[in-house]
Design a protein around this motif. Structure first.
Motif, PDB file in Angstrom:
ATOM      1  N   HIS A   1      -2.754  -9.681   9.133  1.00 25.56           N
ATOM      2  CA  HIS A   1      -3.489  -8.821   8.672  1.00 25.56           C
ATOM      3  C   HIS A   1      -4.351  -8.726   7.154  1.00 25.56           C
ATOM      4  O   HIS A   1      -3.984  -9.747   7.001  1.00 25.56           O
ATOM      5  CB  HIS A   1      -2.124  -8.101   7.729  1.00 25.56           C
ATOM      6  CG  HIS A   1      -2.264  -6.365   7.530  1.00 25.56           C
ATOM      7  ND1 HIS A   1      -1.665  -6.012   6.667  1.00 25.56           N
ATOM      8  CD2 HIS A   1      -3.519  -5.703   8.374  1.00 25.56           C
ATOM      9  CE1 HIS A   1      -1.798  -4.226   6.727  1.00 25.56           C
ATOM     10  NE2 HIS A   1      -3.174  -4.574   7.438  1.00 25.56           N
TER      11      HIS A   1
ATOM     12  N   ASN B   1       1.471  -1.110  -0.265  1.00 26.14           N
ATOM     13  CA  ASN B   1       0.018  -0.462   0.555  1.00 26.14           C
ATOM     14  C   ASN B   1       1.277   1.631  -0.433  1.00 26.14           C
ATOM     15  O   ASN B   1       1.835   1.762   0.259  1.00 26.14           O
ATOM     16  CB  ASN B   1      -0.849  -0.467   1.189  1.00 26.14           C
ATOM     17  CG  ASN B   1      -2.002   1.042   1.050  1.00 26.14           C
ATOM     18  OD1 ASN B   1      -2.097   1.262   0.293  1.00 26.14           O
ATOM     19  ND2 ASN B   1      -2.572   1.094   1.992  1.00 26.14           N
TER      20      ASN B   1
ATOM     21  N   HIS C   1      -1.996   1.824  16.645  1.00 27.41           N
ATOM     22  CA  HIS C   1      -0.817   1.600  15.409  1.00 27.41           C
ATOM     23  C   HIS C   1       0.498   2.446  15.310  1.00 27.41           C
ATOM     24  O   HIS C   1       0.410   3.688  14.832  1.00 27.41           O
ATOM     25  CB  HIS C   1      -1.765   2.572  14.093  1.00 27.41           C
ATOM     26  CG  HIS C   1      -2.767   2.613  13.862  1.00 27.41           C
ATOM     27  ND1 HIS C   1      -3.737   1.386  13.087  1.00 27.41           N
ATOM     28  CD2 HIS C   1      -4.625   3.224  13.653  1.00 27.41           C
ATOM     29  CE1 HIS C   1      -4.809   1.388  12.278  1.00 27.41           C
ATOM     30  NE2 HIS C   1      -5.031   2.343  12.936  1.00 27.41           N
TER      31      HIS C   1
ATOM     32  N   GLU D   1      -7.803 -10.750  11.251  1.00 26.55           N
ATOM     33  CA  GLU D   1      -8.785 -10.107   9.839  1.00 26.55           C
ATOM     34  C   GLU D   1      -9.669  -9.791   8.775  1.00 26.55           C
ATOM     35  O   GLU D   1      -9.157 -10.077   7.298  1.00 26.55           O
ATOM     36  CB  GLU D   1      -7.580  -8.365   9.983  1.00 26.55           C
ATOM     37  CG  GLU D   1      -8.330  -7.019   9.750  1.00 26.55           C
ATOM     38  CD  GLU D   1      -7.447  -6.520  10.183  1.00 26.55           C
ATOM     39  OE1 GLU D   1      -6.326  -6.432   9.648  1.00 26.55           O
ATOM     40  OE2 GLU D   1      -7.629  -5.009   9.459  1.00 26.55           O
TER      41      GLU D   1
ATOM     42  N   ARG E   1     -13.568  -5.331  15.521  1.00 23.74           N
ATOM     43  CA  ARG E   1     -12.216  -3.881  16.447  1.00 23.74           C
ATOM     44  C   ARG E   1     -13.045  -2.297  15.784  1.00 23.74           C
ATOM     45  O   ARG E   1     -13.829  -2.339  15.141  1.00 23.74           O
ATOM     46  CB  ARG E   1     -10.946  -3.686  14.899  1.00 23.74           C
ATOM     47  CG  ARG E   1     -10.326  -3.273  15.629  1.00 23.74           C
ATOM     48  CD  ARG E   1      -8.860  -2.947  14.430  1.00 23.74           C
ATOM     49  NE  ARG E   1      -9.639  -1.368  13.365  1.00 23.74           N
ATOM     50  CZ  ARG E   1      -8.481  -1.343  12.119  1.00 23.74           C
ATOM     51  NH1 ARG E   1      -7.463  -1.722  12.521  1.00 23.74           N
ATOM     52  NH2 ARG E   1      -8.959  -0.107  12.159  1.00 23.74           N
TER      53      ARG E   1
ATOM     54  N   ASP F   1      -6.673  -2.778   1.503  1.00 25.35           N
ATOM     55  CA  ASP F   1      -5.279  -3.650   0.500  1.00 25.35           C
ATOM     56  C   ASP F   1      -4.752  -4.761   0.165  1.00 25.35           C
ATOM     57  O   ASP F   1      -3.539  -4.639  -0.461  1.00 25.35           O
ATOM     58  CB  ASP F   1      -4.170  -1.860   1.278  1.00 25.35           C
ATOM     59  CG  ASP F   1      -3.730  -2.543   2.367  1.00 25.35           C
ATOM     60  OD1 ASP F   1      -4.892  -1.712   3.328  1.00 25.35           O
ATOM     61  OD2 ASP F   1      -3.233  -2.494   2.784  1.00 25.35           O
TER      62      ASP F   1
ATOM     63  N   GLU G   1       1.492  -6.479  11.685  1.00 25.80           N
ATOM     64  CA  GLU G   1       1.194  -6.068  10.116  1.00 25.80           C
ATOM     65  C   GLU G   1       2.289  -5.591   9.143  1.00 25.80           C
ATOM     66  O   GLU G   1       2.638  -5.814   8.312  1.00 25.80           O
ATOM     67  CB  GLU G   1       0.347  -5.331  10.481  1.00 25.80           C
ATOM     68  CG  GLU G   1      -0.362  -3.580  10.375  1.00 25.80           C
ATOM     69  CD  GLU G   1      -1.267  -3.752  10.968  1.00 25.80           C
ATOM     70  OE1 GLU G   1      -2.101  -4.328  11.197  1.00 25.80           O
ATOM     71  OE2 GLU G   1      -0.877  -2.056   9.549  1.00 25.80           O
TER      72      GLU G   1
ATOM     73  N   TYR H   1      -6.779   8.354  11.505  1.00 27.49           N
ATOM     74  CA  TYR H   1      -6.545   7.350  10.237  1.00 27.49           C
ATOM     75  C   TYR H   1      -7.562   6.352  10.409  1.00 27.49           C
ATOM     76  O   TYR H   1      -7.368   6.103  11.614  1.00 27.49           O
ATOM     77  CB  TYR H   1      -5.347   6.787  10.307  1.00 27.49           C
ATOM     78  CG  TYR H   1      -4.889   5.352   9.761  1.00 27.49           C
ATOM     79  CD1 TYR H   1      -4.907   5.837   8.255  1.00 27.49           C
ATOM     80  CD2 TYR H   1      -4.622   4.391  10.019  1.00 27.49           C
ATOM     81  CE1 TYR H   1      -4.869   4.877   7.522  1.00 27.49           C
ATOM     82  CE2 TYR H   1      -4.419   2.752   9.357  1.00 27.49           C
ATOM     83  CZ  TYR H   1      -4.808   3.043   8.243  1.00 27.49           C
ATOM     84  OH  TYR H   1      -4.663   2.451   7.069  1.00 27.49           O
TER      85      TYR H   1
ATOM     86  N   ASP I   1      -6.808  -1.365  18.066  1.00 27.12           N
ATOM     87  CA  ASP I   1      -5.510  -0.447  17.104  1.00 27.12           C
ATOM     88  C   ASP I   1      -4.882   0.552  17.258  1.00 27.12           C
ATOM     89  O   ASP I   1      -6.032   1.631  17.373  1.00 27.12           O
ATOM     90  CB  ASP I   1      -6.051  -0.604  15.512  1.00 27.12           C
ATOM     91  CG  ASP I   1      -4.435  -0.926  14.581  1.00 27.12           C
ATOM     92  OD1 ASP I   1      -3.007  -0.780  14.881  1.00 27.12           O
ATOM     93  OD2 ASP I   1      -4.536  -1.321  13.047  1.00 27.12           O
TER      94      ASP I   1
ATOM     95  N   ALA J   1      -6.215  -6.366   6.140  1.00 23.94           N
ATOM     96  CA  ALA J   1      -6.820  -4.788   5.415  1.00 23.94           C
ATOM     97  C   ALA J   1      -7.299  -4.486   3.738  1.00 23.94           C
ATOM     98  O   ALA J   1      -6.861  -5.898   3.354  1.00 23.94           O
ATOM     99  CB  ALA J   1      -6.670  -3.637   5.686  1.00 23.94           C
TER     100      ALA J   1
ATOM    101  N   GLU K   1      -3.544  -4.027  19.936  1.00 19.91           N
ATOM    102  CA  GLU K   1      -3.046  -3.825  18.518  1.00 19.91           C
ATOM    103  C   GLU K   1      -1.471  -2.880  18.046  1.00 19.91           C
ATOM    104  O   GLU K   1      -2.235  -1.880  18.488  1.00 19.91           O
ATOM    105  CB  GLU K   1      -3.676  -4.155  17.514  1.00 19.91           C
ATOM    106  CG  GLU K   1      -3.172  -4.266  16.259  1.00 19.91           C
ATOM    107  CD  GLU K   1      -4.340  -4.117  14.725  1.00 19.91           C
ATOM    108  OE1 GLU K   1      -4.937  -5.083  14.898  1.00 19.91           O
ATOM    109  OE2 GLU K   1      -3.490  -4.252  13.911  1.00 19.91           O
TER     110      GLU K   1
ATOM    111  N   TYR L   1       3.159   6.320  12.681  1.00 18.47           N
ATOM    112  CA  TYR L   1       2.322   5.211  12.035  1.00 18.47           C
ATOM    113  C   TYR L   1       1.841   4.210  12.890  1.00 18.47           C
ATOM    114  O   TYR L   1       2.257   3.357  12.940  1.00 18.47           O
ATOM    115  CB  TYR L   1       2.342   5.203  10.558  1.00 18.47           C
ATOM    116  CG  TYR L   1       1.015   4.770   9.530  1.00 18.47           C
ATOM    117  CD1 TYR L   1       0.994   3.808   9.973  1.00 18.47           C
ATOM    118  CD2 TYR L   1       0.820   5.928   9.073  1.00 18.47           C
ATOM    119  CE1 TYR L   1      -0.571   3.726   9.098  1.00 18.47           C
ATOM    120  CE2 TYR L   1      -0.604   6.053   8.456  1.00 18.47           C
ATOM    121  CZ  TYR L   1      -1.639   4.573   8.345  1.00 18.47           C
ATOM    122  OH  TYR L   1      -2.289   4.488   8.235  1.00 18.47           O
TER     123      TYR L   1
ATOM    124  N   LEU M   1      -0.370   6.906   2.150  1.00 18.60           N
ATOM    125  CA  LEU M   1      -1.247   6.780   3.670  1.00 18.60           C
ATOM    126  C   LEU M   1      -1.039   8.120   4.194  1.00 18.60           C
ATOM    127  O   LEU M   1      -0.052   8.476   4.150  1.00 18.60           O
ATOM    128  CB  LEU M   1      -0.133   5.903   4.246  1.00 18.60           C
ATOM    129  CG  LEU M   1      -0.448   4.015   4.093  1.00 18.60           C
ATOM    130  CD1 LEU M   1      -0.159   2.490   4.051  1.00 18.60           C
ATOM    131  CD2 LEU M   1      -2.288   4.070   4.457  1.00 18.60           C
TER     132      LEU M   1
ATOM    133  N   ARG N   1       0.700 -10.553  13.853  1.00 22.48           N
ATOM    134  CA  ARG N   1       0.191  -9.681  12.694  1.00 22.48           C
ATOM    135  C   ARG N   1       0.283 -10.268  11.234  1.00 22.48           C
ATOM    136  O   ARG N   1       0.086  -9.342  10.495  1.00 22.48           O
ATOM    137  CB  ARG N   1       0.235  -9.095  12.786  1.00 22.48           C
ATOM    138  CG  ARG N   1      -1.336  -8.529  14.373  1.00 22.48           C
ATOM    139  CD  ARG N   1      -2.134  -7.757  14.602  1.00 22.48           C
ATOM    140  NE  ARG N   1      -3.098  -6.801  13.614  1.00 22.48           N
ATOM    141  CZ  ARG N   1      -3.621  -7.634  12.170  1.00 22.48           C
ATOM    142  NH1 ARG N   1      -4.713  -7.317  12.292  1.00 22.48           N
ATOM    143  NH2 ARG N   1      -3.350  -5.891  11.689  1.00 22.48           N
TER     144      ARG N   1
END
Ligand code: EZ4
Ligand code: CO
Length: 401
Positions: free
Chosen positions: A311, A37, A211, A338, A147, A315, A261, A159, A209, A313, A235, A401, A388, A282
């Motif tokens: 992971h 991503n 992040h 996930e 989540r 993407d 992730e 985010y 999460d 998501a 997470e 991030y 991102l 993850r």
């Protein structure tokens, strides 16, 4: 079975995906996902310019040897671009092997440990009432785990939270910066779970999460404060380049911890697993070197009681998700997957046989990975550069991030 062709398909049905297609002299082909991503074209070039020429003429059956050839033979090891490219090759070769033997990939991985892999959905909103409603809706749909993310009061954008205007998430063009305050977040996060648990009870598993935005001591405090809410996991509390930093968190809380992730190889989590500093790893098939390498991470983690929570998501393309479902049903210590619904247009390009049943992801019965790509349809969705969002702290410096 000789490899006769290998090409990269870059397409953007709602978001960017990089897919590798490998063809053989027996007419069987396989596909693998190499999407990274925000840095998609780097992997596309790594594949097209460097790996594809080496694939031609090789025996498609020798998955492990090809993996080692690309990992060791490059001299330059590891890293997200390299490992996503190797993953694309690896999954395409597992797909081919399954098709050649007329069997789904889970059967090649030792058969099933379970019929489906439990997955979790995403409740995410600017309002807590709405988050609670979403959790209730997912639970009614059969999801066993959700989540929970909510806009922190005092922040304008965050985010993973829908933006104020139109548009789904913070993923946009050109790149955006979002203001961030860990202090505001820490004041809000425990209250958020107080409210959510009071509304939905304890029959649904909840996850959260952070992040990578906390320090170890902040993470320890938050985990401790959330203990009675019995999260399935907390997470990405801190960036994990320094694996030892998890010792501090672990000493301060019994809230289960998940991270990884962004990990690419076992070397990114070896200490985390060996010292039992985390509960869930993850790492994903696409970002950690494919099925072949993720299996080794899982095998290493099993005796330490660390389980996978890969992971997943949006993407991570339907190809990776297909591979993840096979991995999840076959691997003994796979715990959770996930799951985020892909953009609608993705189903114009990809055709997959895995599905969602009562909160579990289940494989279909096609041989191989069970996912195909329509190259003509893919060509209709041109690549769009996307980044991102970047976080900026209140003092003006770039955040984690
Ligand atoms: O930020 O997939 O748990 N899921 C996540 C994701 C990741 C994106 C990065 O590409 O944190 O939303
Ligand atoms: Co995450």
């Amino acid at each position: 079975m000789k490899i006769t062709g290998a090409r990269v398909i870059v397409t953007s049905p709602g978001r960017n995906y990089v897919t590798l297609k490998i063809e053989t002299d027996e007419g069987i082909y396989g596909i693998g996902d190499g999407t990274l991503n925000g840095r998609e074209l780097a992997v596309a070039s790594y594949l097209q310019d460097h790996l594809c020429p080496m694939l031609i003429g090789r025996d498609a059956r020798d998955i492990e040897d090809t993996w080692q050839l690309f990992y060791r033979g490059a001299y330059w090891r590891r890293g997200p671009v390299t490992m996503a490219a190797i993953a694309a090759v690896d999954v395409a070769l597992w797909d081919i092997k399954g098709k050649a033997l007329d069997t789904p990939v889970w059967n090649l991985l030792g058969g099933r440990s379970r019929d489906g892999i439990m997955c979790y959905a995403h409740a995410s909103s600017r309002s807590l009432e709405d988050v609670i409603e979403q959790v209730q809706r997912y639970t009614a749909e059969g999801y066993k785990a959700v989540r929970v993310q909510c806009l922190v009061p005092g922040l304008e954008e965050m985010y993973g939270i829908p933006r104020a205007g139109a548009g789904r998430t913070g993923i946009g063009l050109p790149y955006v910066e979002q203001g961030w305050s860990t202090e505001k977040y820490l004041r809000f996060a425990p209250k958020m779970f107080d409210r959510v648990r009071a509304a939905v009870g304890f029959d649904v598993a909840l996850l959260h999460d952070a992040h990578h935005r906390l320090t170890p001591s902040q993470a320890g405090w938050l985990g401790k404060r959330l203990e009675d809410h019995q999260l399935l996991w907390l997470e990405d509390t801190v960036p994990a380049e320094l694996q030892a930093s998890y010792r501090v968190i672990r000493q301060h809380t019994t809230t289960p911890l998940a991270v990884g992730e962004v990990f690419n190889t076992l070397f990114d989590c070896e200490q985390l697993i060996r010292e039992q500093l985390i509960d869930y790893i993850r790492a994903s098939i696409v970002h950690a070197g494919g099925i072949s390498h993720l299996r080794k991470i899982a095998a290493f983690a099993e005796p330490y009681g660390v389980r996978t929570g890969c992971h997943g998501a949006a993407d991570l393309s339907p190809v990776t998700m297909g591979a993840a479902v096979h991995f999840g049903v076959a691997t003994y210590n796979a715990a959770v997957q996930e799951y985020n619904v892909h953009p609608e247009e993705a189903s114009d390009v990809f055709d997959w046989d895995w599905g969602l049943k009562d909160g579990f992801l289940v494989p279909g019965d096609r041989p191989g990975i069970g996912v195909d790509i329509d190259e003509k349809a893919a060509a209709r969705f041109e690549y769009e550069r996307a980044y991102l969002p970047i976080s900026r702290r209140e003092d003006g410096s770039v955040g984690n991030y």
